[in-house]
Design an enzyme around this catalytic site. Structure first.
Site, mmCIF file in Angstrom:
data_model
loop_
_atom_site.group_PDB
_atom_site.id
_atom_site.type_symbol
_atom_site.label_atom_id
_atom_site.label_comp_id
_atom_site.label_asym_id
_atom_site.label_seq_id
_atom_site.Cartn_x
_atom_site.Cartn_y
_atom_site.Cartn_z
ATOM 1 N N ASP A 1 0.854 -1.184 0.000
ATOM 2 C CA ASP A 1 0.000 0.000 0.000
ATOM 3 C C ASP A 1 0.895 1.241 0.000
ATOM 4 O OD1 ASP A 1 -2.020 -1.807 0.434
ATOM 5 O OD2 ASP A 1 -2.361 -1.259 2.534
ATOM 6 N N CYS B 1 -26.064 3.359 25.827
ATOM 7 C CA CYS B 1 -25.867 4.694 25.262
ATOM 8 C C CYS B 1 -27.133 5.146 24.532
ATOM 9 C CB CYS B 1 -24.614 4.730 24.401
ATOM 10 S SG CYS B 1 -23.921 6.383 24.322
ATOM 11 N N LEU B 2 -27.142 5.155 23.180
ATOM 12 C CA LEU B 2 -28.376 5.509 22.485
ATOM 13 C C LEU B 2 -29.512 4.584 22.923
ATOM 14 C CD1 LEU B 2 -29.847 7.163 20.330
ATOM 15 C CD2 LEU B 2 -29.099 5.488 18.645
ATOM 16 N N HIS C 1 -20.542 2.782 27.827
ATOM 17 C CA HIS C 1 -20.374 1.579 27.001
ATOM 18 C C HIS C 1 -19.664 0.484 27.803
ATOM 19 C CE1 HIS C 1 -21.595 3.108 23.026
ATOM 20 N NE2 HIS C 1 -21.190 4.268 23.497
ATOM 21 N N GLU D 1 -19.456 -2.568 27.235
ATOM 22 C CA GLU D 1 -18.856 -3.624 26.401
ATOM 23 C C GLU D 1 -17.344 -3.464 26.257
ATOM 24 O OE1 GLU D 1 -20.872 -1.221 25.368
ATOM 25 O OE2 GLU D 1 -20.529 -0.620 23.279
HETATM 26 N N1 GLN Z 1 -26.151 9.716 19.605
HETATM 27 C C1 GLN Z 1 -26.152 9.676 21.042
HETATM 28 C C2 GLN Z 1 -25.332 10.805 21.642
HETATM 29 O O1 GLN Z 1 -24.514 11.379 20.972
HETATM 30 C C3 GLN Z 1 -25.687 8.332 21.548
HETATM 31 C C4 GLN Z 1 -24.262 8.028 21.228
HETATM 32 C C5 GLN Z 1 -23.913 6.571 21.383
HETATM 33 O O2 GLN Z 1 -24.789 5.724 21.454
HETATM 34 N N2 GLN Z 1 -22.644 6.259 21.457
HETATM 35 O O3 GLN Z 1 -25.461 11.095 22.797
#
Ligand code: GLN
Length: 547
Positions: free
Chosen positions: A150, A383-384, A520, A522
């Site tokens: 590359d 999160c979301l 998060h 995870e």
């Molecule tokens: N979009 C949402 C925010 O910015 C959640 C972000 C996410 O799930 N990592 O708060």
């Protein structure tokens, strides 16, 4: 310098598993009593992968110190069980950014700034920074992204070529991972692509010390001898990296090949014998589950599994902890409605709504959450996913019909999720300001923040701790103005920032397991130590599957 460097390059084609190979070798060296770190050098121009669409590059992995990094760092953490930091990942963009900033500042004193030596020096500096300080590891594995040949990877290869010649062969080792295809009709392995790839490496001055051959089945001895002869490596320095069913088998297969042994000898590492009991147990437990649960992941990046890498692994870890196999059903949230939810989630023992950005697919996520809440299916929102759970509850339980997130409807009367323009950063001890119109790169709440966990809740039952640290990557937050009304309707805020200023975990006590978190989890799950929330979510799903 105490630290020894192992450079891992890839040839022939991408996706051969350099990240897993580096992680597995690192894990083996760890069991031999050595301290190990791994660094990824990515040749693309983005300063970090934070602004890339998950479809382009898979998941963005977040470190404790708030770096948005390549998903391979997730493998490094899971295999080594040591936290990575922003030091462990860099890109051409970040290197150039730094060099250009210094040039503008006048640091080069009138010199013509060039790829060699200025860019390559900056790369070498980044690599060598791993060996600084008291806690410098015994071994630093450097994985070079992309494939040999590359154009954009050339400065990185030149930098490692120089490092090898400066630090010597006792300190630096080159491992080249290539593909050795098995031609079924001819009934044999083919070594030509490997020979070409090594020729390409040699043309830039890098002689591999070890060749690791990704292959469907182990390569016969005479083929190994052929590769060794044509590629100028020791007869016993050609190893197979065979396809496996379970990625956590790779360290065991490498050990059987004697790969780590050869590395230890070539680098004169003070290594004891490998101890593989915990890896053997892990692989055994994965292969011998005592039950099975089905979990639906309702997201919009479901066509590319790499987009949910850590999530996928964390669910597997949760399964191992509960001795069940976790079957994942990826559901495209855009196709879920209140009308079809029962059909879509038939046979699911748990529903998980992961993180995401943008409005597309959000109403489907909300429909899925309503189904999980009303039908009492274990639910985990991340999160979301948590933000959608708050919206769903506000709309259908608290009667706030237009409840929404500021991200999706800035004009809604009930912005239960909103953009905090100011908040106190515990790490910098500063009041941080954000505004929605600013740059998209690096404007989120990122990295590890403390969270106070309220006793007597499902969160506390999982963590068994009053205070935890979890990693964040989001712009929007729960709007505290709605704490009271949602609380009256039965929502519990079981995790908050230590000063109560931010909601970090919400749950519904009147449900088998319904929990959402703003962070998060995870990212912090490990194969041998499942994250407590994933462990308990799968435990609830297991109960559900029996019921
Ligand atoms: N979009 C949402 C925010 O910015 C959640 C972000 C996410 O799930 N990592 O708060």
């Amino acid at each position: 310098m105490k630290t020894k460097f192992i450079f891992v390059t890839g040839g022939v084609l991408s996706s051969l598993g350099k990240g897993l190979a580096a992680s597995s070798l690192g894990a083996l060296l760890q069991t031999r009593g050595l301290s190990v770190t791994i660094q990824k050098l990515d040749p693309y121009i983005n300063v970090d992968p934070g602004t890339m669409n998950p479809f382009q590059h898979g998941e963005v992995f977040v470190t404790d110190d708030g770096a948005e990094t390549d998903l391979d760092l997730g493998h490094y953490e899971r295999y080594l069980n040591v936290p990575m930091s922003r030091k462990n990942n860099t890109t051409s963009g970040a290197i150039y950014n730094h060099v250009i900033a210094r040039e503008r500042h006048g640091d080069y004193l009138g010199a013509t700034v060039q790829v060699i030596p200025h860019i390559t020096d900056e790369i070498k500096h980044t690599v060598l920074s791993l060996a600084e300080g008291e806690s410098a590891p015994d071994v630093a594995i450097i994985e070079i992204g992309g494939t040999v040949g590359d154009i954009e990877g050339l400065p990185f290869l030149e930098a490692i070529r120089q490092l090898r010649s400066e630090l010597g062969r006792d300190t630096c080792l080159n491992i080249h991972l290539t593909l050795v295809p098995y031609l079924r009709c001819a009934g044999e392995h083919k070594t030509k692509p490997t020979q070409h790839s090594v020729k390409e490496l040699l043309s830039i001055g890098i002689q591999p010390d070890i060749i690791l051959c990704r292959c469907e089945q182990s390569i016969p001895q005479e083929m190994r001898r052929k590769i060794a002869l044509f590629c100028n490596v020791d007869q016993d320095a050609v190893f197979s990296s065979v396809d496996v069913n379970n990625i956590y088998e790779v360290p065991l297969r490498f050990y059987e090949e004697g790969f780590d042994q050869k590395v230890a000898i070539m680098l004169r590492l003070p290594a004891r014998n490998a101890h593989l009991e915990s890896w053997e147990k892990l692989v055994h437990d994965c292969a011998n589950p005592q039950g099975r649960v089905t979990v639906a992941i309702v997201g919009k990046y479901v066509d590319l599994k790499e987009a949910y890498k850590s999530l996928h692994e964390a669910l597997v870890h949760g399964g191992v902890a509960n001795r069940v196999a976790v079957e994942l059903r990826y559901v495209n949230s855009e196709n879920v409605t209140e009308q079809n939810a029962a059909a879509v989630f038939k046979g699911c023992d748990g529903i998980l709504v992961p993180g995401g950005f943008g409005y597309r697919g959000v109403e489907g996520k909300i429909a899925a959450i309503r189904y999980a809440r009303e039908k009492r299916v274990p639910f985990f929102g991340i999160c979301l996913g948590m933000q959608c759970a708050v919206i769903e509850f506000a709309r259908h339980v608290a009667g706030l019909e237009d409840a929404n997130s500021e991200e999706f409807n800035p004009l809604a009367d009930h912005k239960v999720i909103y953009l905090m323009t100011e908040w106190f950063d515990f790490r910098t001890k500063n009041v941080e300001k954000r505004d929605a119109s600013s740059d998209k790169g690096g404007t989120m709440r990122l990295g590890s923040y403390p969270c106070k966990v309220q006793p007597g809740t499902k969160a506390h039952e999982a963590y068994k701790k009053d205070m935890v640290d979890e990693r964040h990557r989001h712009r929007y937050e729960f709007n505290n103005a709605f704490k009271e009304i949602l609380g009256q309707k039965g929502m519990i805020f079981s995790g908050t920032a230590p000063d109560d200023s931010l909601v970090e975990i919400m749950e519904l006590p009147d449900h088998p397991w319904f929990l959402g978190c703003q962070f998060h989890p995870e990212f912090k799950s490990r194969p041998m130590a499942a994250h407590p929330l994933f462990r308990d979510f799968i435990k609830a799903a297991k109960k559900q599957s029996k019921a």
